[in-house]
Design a protein around this motif. Structure first.
Motif, PDB file in Angstrom:
ATOM      1  N   SER A 287       0.865  -1.192   0.000  1.00 44.33           N
ATOM      2  CA  SER A 287       0.000   0.000   0.000  1.00 44.33           C
ATOM      3  C   SER A 287       0.898   1.238   0.000  1.00 44.33           C
ATOM      4  O   SER A 287       2.074   1.165   0.374  1.00 44.33           O
ATOM      5  CB  SER A 287      -0.898   0.011   1.230  1.00 44.33           C
ATOM      6  OG  SER A 287      -0.128   0.262   2.370  1.00 44.33           O
ATOM      7  N   ILE A 288       0.319   2.356  -0.432  1.00 42.20           N
ATOM      8  CA  ILE A 288       1.076   3.602  -0.423  1.00 42.20           C
ATOM      9  C   ILE A 288       1.543   3.906   1.000  1.00 42.20           C
ATOM     10  O   ILE A 288       2.639   4.415   1.228  1.00 42.20           O
ATOM     11  CB  ILE A 288       0.208   4.770  -0.975  1.00 42.20           C
ATOM     12  CG1 ILE A 288      -0.034   4.582  -2.470  1.00 42.20           C
ATOM     13  CG2 ILE A 288       0.864   6.101  -0.715  1.00 42.20           C
ATOM     14  CD1 ILE A 288       1.190   4.759  -3.349  1.00 42.20           C
ATOM     15  N   ASN A 289       0.691   3.561   1.946  1.00 47.97           N
ATOM     16  CA  ASN A 289       1.047   3.769   3.347  1.00 47.97           C
ATOM     17  C   ASN A 289       2.333   3.029   3.713  1.00 47.97           C
ATOM     18  O   ASN A 289       3.222   3.584   4.361  1.00 47.97           O
ATOM     19  CB  ASN A 289      -0.120   3.310   4.228  1.00 47.97           C
ATOM     20  CG  ASN A 289      -0.036   3.902   5.612  1.00 47.97           C
ATOM     21  OD1 ASN A 289       0.494   5.000   5.776  1.00 47.97           O
ATOM     22  ND2 ASN A 289      -0.519   3.177   6.606  1.00 47.97           N
ATOM     23  N   ASP A 290       2.429   1.762   3.270  1.00 48.50           N
ATOM     24  CA  ASP A 290       3.641   0.993   3.560  1.00 48.50           C
ATOM     25  C   ASP A 290       4.858   1.648   2.925  1.00 48.50           C
ATOM     26  O   ASP A 290       5.908   1.775   3.553  1.00 48.50           O
ATOM     27  CB  ASP A 290       3.492  -0.435   2.988  1.00 48.50           C
ATOM     28  CG  ASP A 290       2.385  -1.203   3.658  1.00 48.50           C
ATOM     29  OD1 ASP A 290       2.063  -0.856   4.809  1.00 48.50           O
ATOM     30  OD2 ASP A 290       1.821  -2.112   3.023  1.00 48.50           O
ATOM     31  N   ILE A 291       4.679   2.053   1.663  1.00 48.32           N
ATOM     32  CA  ILE A 291       5.794   2.678   0.949  1.00 48.32           C
ATOM     33  C   ILE A 291       6.218   3.963   1.643  1.00 48.32           C
ATOM     34  O   ILE A 291       7.395   4.227   1.861  1.00 48.32           O
ATOM     35  CB  ILE A 291       5.396   2.970  -0.518  1.00 48.32           C
ATOM     36  CG1 ILE A 291       5.033   1.669  -1.221  1.00 48.32           C
ATOM     37  CG2 ILE A 291       6.504   3.705  -1.247  1.00 48.32           C
ATOM     38  CD1 ILE A 291       4.412   1.860  -2.585  1.00 48.32           C
ATOM     39  N   PHE A 292       5.200   4.716   2.010  1.00 43.27           N
ATOM     40  CA  PHE A 292       5.419   5.984   2.714  1.00 43.27           C
ATOM     41  C   PHE A 292       6.261   5.756   3.969  1.00 43.27           C
ATOM     42  O   PHE A 292       7.289   6.409   4.165  1.00 43.27           O
ATOM     43  CB  PHE A 292       4.041   6.562   3.064  1.00 43.27           C
ATOM     44  CG  PHE A 292       4.066   7.809   3.888  1.00 43.27           C
ATOM     45  CD1 PHE A 292       4.223   9.046   3.284  1.00 43.27           C
ATOM     46  CD2 PHE A 292       3.885   7.767   5.259  1.00 43.27           C
ATOM     47  CE1 PHE A 292       4.219  10.199   4.037  1.00 43.27           C
ATOM     48  CE2 PHE A 292       3.877   8.912   6.014  1.00 43.27           C
ATOM     49  CZ  PHE A 292       4.045  10.139   5.396  1.00 43.27           C
ATOM     50  N   ILE A 293       5.789   4.820   4.795  1.00 41.29           N
ATOM     51  CA  ILE A 293       6.488   4.586   6.059  1.00 41.29           C
ATOM     52  C   ILE A 293       7.905   4.111   5.793  1.00 41.29           C
ATOM     53  O   ILE A 293       8.871   4.569   6.428  1.00 41.29           O
ATOM     54  CB  ILE A 293       5.709   3.561   6.918  1.00 41.29           C
ATOM     55  CG1 ILE A 293       4.413   4.198   7.410  1.00 41.29           C
ATOM     56  CG2 ILE A 293       6.555   3.067   8.086  1.00 41.29           C
ATOM     57  CD1 ILE A 293       3.461   3.243   8.046  1.00 41.29           C
ATOM     58  N   LYS A 294       8.032   3.254   4.797  1.00 41.17           N
ATOM     59  CA  LYS A 294       9.346   2.713   4.460  1.00 41.17           C
ATOM     60  C   LYS A 294      10.297   3.825   3.993  1.00 41.17           C
ATOM     61  O   LYS A 294      11.426   3.930   4.463  1.00 41.17           O
ATOM     62  CB  LYS A 294       9.177   1.685   3.346  1.00 41.17           C
ATOM     63  CG  LYS A 294      10.099   0.508   3.488  1.00 41.17           C
ATOM     64  CD  LYS A 294       9.702  -0.561   2.509  1.00 41.17           C
ATOM     65  CE  LYS A 294      10.939  -1.231   1.964  1.00 41.17           C
ATOM     66  NZ  LYS A 294      10.603  -2.088   0.825  1.00 41.17           N
TER      67      LYS A 294
END
Lengths: 301, 439
Positions: A287-294
């Motif tokens: 998810s974009i959220n995962d990418i964001f956090i990463k």
């Protein structure tokens, strides 16, 4: 053709750099997500685009022309921190804001009537803003932002403080405006909304661009070769598979990460070889959220 | 330009249409008229009710003295002091005077005691003293070889009259026209002071409100911050003109009615301060005609246009300062109090310099004070009725206009940063830095 183009924009404040050499393009007619954690520089960027402040260096082009003090009439901006004159009547206030965007009185009145009619709030025309609930005021705010038919709409956290019903209403209107050709920049730190709405995004952190591109392309670029396989034979248990890392194993399926050099066909082949009856097979994209956090987590290290 | 006009219009209309504005505009002159009427009525009433004074005359010189007076009814008591000193109020007297015997006729001072339950006003005490000393003087004269007639012939009264021929009617600087000029000075100085505080703080509150309401970011995505500030200052300026204009008309109307129902009474002006005293003094010395001549003799061609310039200049300088301070303030007015000090201090200094300037309207203090742009809107109007040299007025205006431009520019630079600054306690150092922040 892009409606907005930023080239090497820099903005320094007293003791920090709010925007650090940021460039990006917003394609005409697209919905563009401007993402970043709080304090990343989103608002500083927007203030430059809306001519509230000026970049120290770099170029901002709106519809091919360098922005100037007439640009705001082509932009609709709904700030995150937004308010209205509490003591003013709704109609008067909207008319005032529309006229400040350069609309003639008559035309503004007509447009406002149409919008208020659409939202079924025409009866509020003579009400004072302070008599309205927060959600109602948000609707007024939205009308004020779009009434002058801006080419570019900039919405900073547009759904904060909205209940689900009004949230959907505004979302539908945004879609509608976009279909009619309005380009939209959507600034938020809430990632799940981005996936739903935006085609393209830019992710900034600490004033720097971290990531830019098409949402689905970004997801593909950040895929980790994760697959989920579901099968029908419930007694089959696969605990290990050469060439693959099993992340989760259940009686009816597996979540698997491909080791280097393996493809999805290899995975299917070895599962079928184990006697699995494949029911479904799909790749798990981050998810974009995962990418964001990463990405944000990484850049802060 | 069109946007500026829209802002001015909104700032003006939203204020002028407010109920509180309409009430304040109509009721203030009425209240003022009422106070004038009541105080005038009371003053004239206290004049007509005589105070009864019992006099225990141990000197035996008052029997023949003429003690008749409008305010006091002197009554020589036949009772000795120890009988009347506790009983005088029961006998219907307001006051008891004890005049001790005079042992030595060559004495030039004499002590008279009084007994009174209520506190006597300074004016009343002085009147009684004058009455007593006159009586004693008459007595001393009658006991000496000087006769009253010779003494009267020794009286000499000098009137200073300006003999410079002027092209205007009336004298240029007789006592009355100076009185009129002083009154006008006070009036104009005070008006400026009022305007600066009432409407300046109106601008400030409005800036704060926009900042706290968070409408300001919506606004400045359509207009320049400077336009918004200027529009606000001008809009409130028009409000000020409207309100003052209505006040002046209403006050004038009330005065006319007031003047028609009550005859001019010198006591009316008493208690309004120094200017009032001057007026009342004038009233007792001359009639309305002289005052009118004094008003006429003023150089209105210089005073009126200059006052208008100083009025707007002063308003602009201070209200843009107020706007800058408002933009730097958070929601907490208490915290911002110290930010207002740089505005309060010059205004208060200026208003306290009015009196020294009036005492010497063309002296060095007056000249320098009326050049300094933060003081000149109050001090130059105060000087105007005293025929200051025209070059000084013009120089002061030039300095003022230059300062208006500079101050508005400076305030605009503070304002544009301040309105977007939240949640920080702002110091003067910080504000100073804002001046040089790039846009």
């Amino acid at each position: 053709m892009s409606i907005l183009s930023l080239q090497n924009v820099v903005k320094n404040y007293h003791n920090h750099t709010a925007v650090d050499n940021v460039s990006f393009d917003v394609p005409k007619g697209s919905i563009f997500g401007l993402l970043g954690p709080n304090g990343a520089g989103k608002t500083s960027l927007i203030r430059i685009i809306t001519t509230i402040t000026m970049a120290d260096s770099g170029k901002v082009l709106l519809d091919g022309k360098v922005i100037n003090f007439n640009s705001p009439s082509q932009i609709g901006y709904m700030p995150e921190e937004r308010g209205l004159y509490k003591k003013m009547k709704v109609g008067e206030q909207l008319l005032y804001l529309a006229q400040l965007k350069g609309m003639p009185n008559k035309e503004a009145k007509k447009k406002l009537h149409a919008w208020m009619d659409k939202f079924e709030i025409l009866s509020w025309w003579d009400k004072k803003v302070e008599e309205l609930s927060k959600g109602m005021q948000q609707k007024i705010q939205f009308i004020a932002t779009v009434v002058h038919d801006p080419k570019l709409l900039i919405l900073d956290e547009p759904f904060s403080g909205l209940d689900p019903i009004n949230s959907n209403l505004i979302k539908d209107e945004i879609d509608q405006l976009n279909k009619n050709g309005t380009s939209i920049i959507f600034s938020t730190h809430r990632m799940e909304q981005v996936e739903e709405i935006c085609e393209n995004i830019i992710l900034i952190n600490n004033g720097k661009k971290v990531l830019e591109g098409n949402v689905s392309q970004i997801k593909i670029n950040h895929k980790e070769n994760l697959f989920h396989v579901a099968f029908d034979n419930s007694q089959l248990r696969v605990d290990s598979l050469a060439g693959f890392t099993i992340l989760d194993s259940a009686s009816d399926g597996l979540t698997v990460k491909l080791d280097h050099g393996m493809t999805s066909n290899h995975l299917l082949g070895s599962l079928i070889g184990k006697g699995a009856e494949i029911k479904s097979f799909n790749e798990i994209l981050p998810s974009i959220n995962d990418i964001f956090i990463k990405r944000v987590g990484k850049s802060e290290e | 330009m069109n946007k500026l006009w829209l802002i001015i219009k909104r700032e003006y209309l939203t204020r002028v249409r407010k109920k509180s504005f309409i009430l304040a505009t109509l009721l203030t002159p009425l209240g003022f008229g009422l106070i004038m009427f009541v105080s005038g009525y009371l003053a004239s009433n206290s004049m007509t009710t005589q105070k009864r004074i019992a006099v225990v005359d141990q000197s035996g010189i008052l029997d023949e003295a003429d003690l008749s007076n409008k305010q006091f009814d002197f009554d020589i008591s036949s009772l000795p002091l120890d009988q009347i000193d506790t009983a005088y109020s029961r006998l219907g007297y307001d006051l008891l005077l004890e005049v001790p015997p005079i042992s030595d006729l060559s004495t030039t001072s004499h002590k008279v005691n009084f007994y009174s339950k209520e506190k006597l006003s300074l004016v009343a005490l002085e009147q009684i003293e004058r009455k007593m000393s006159n009586a004693l003087k008459t007595y001393k004269i009658s006991k000496s070889d000087i006769n009253q007639e010779t003494l009267d012939q020794l009286e000499m009264s000098v009137t200073l009259d300006n003999a410079v021929k002027s092209d205007k009617d009336g004298d240029k600087s007789n006592k009355i026209s100076i009185g009129v000029a002083s009154a006008l000075s006070y009036l104009m100085g005070f008006l400026m002071y009022m305007v600066i505080f009432i409407y300046g703080s109106m601008v400030m509150r409005s800036v704060m409100e926009e900042k706290i309401n968070r409408i300001v970011e919506v606004m400045i995505s359509s207009v320049r911050p400077f336009q918004l500030m200027l529009g606000k200052v001008m809009g409130v300026g028009f409000v000020a003109i409207t309100q003052l204009f209505i006040w002046i008309i209403l006050l004038f109307g009330i005065m006319m009615i007031f003047g028609a129902t009550m005859s001019p009474d010198p006591a009316m002006g008493a208690g309004i301060g120094d200017a009032g005293e001057l007026i009342s003094e004038m009233g007792s010395q001359s009639d309305i005609k002289d005052i009118l001549a004094g008003i006429k003799s003023l150089n209105w061609l210089l005073i009126l246009p200059s006052f208008v310039v100083f009025f707007f200049g002063g308003y602009f300088i201070y209200s843009s300062l107020f706007a800058a301070v408002g933009s730097a303030m958070g929601d907490d007015i208490g915290e911002g109090q110290q930010l207002m000090m740089p505005i309060f201090i010059p205004v208060i200094i200026a208003i306290s310099l009015v009196l020294p300037v009036l005492n010497n309207p063309n002296g060095p203090l007056a000249v320098f004070g009326s050049m300094f742009p933060l003081f000149s809107p109050i001090l130059m109007p105060a000087r105007l009725p005293f025929d200051p040299p025209v070059w000084q007025v013009l120089l002061s205006i030039v300095i003022l206009i230059a300062s208006v431009i500079f101050m508005t520019w400076m305030a605009g630079r503070i304002y544009r940063v301040g309105i977007l600054m939240y949640g920080k306690k702002v110091t003067f150092k910080e504000i100073g830095r804002w001046l040089f922040v790039k846009n």
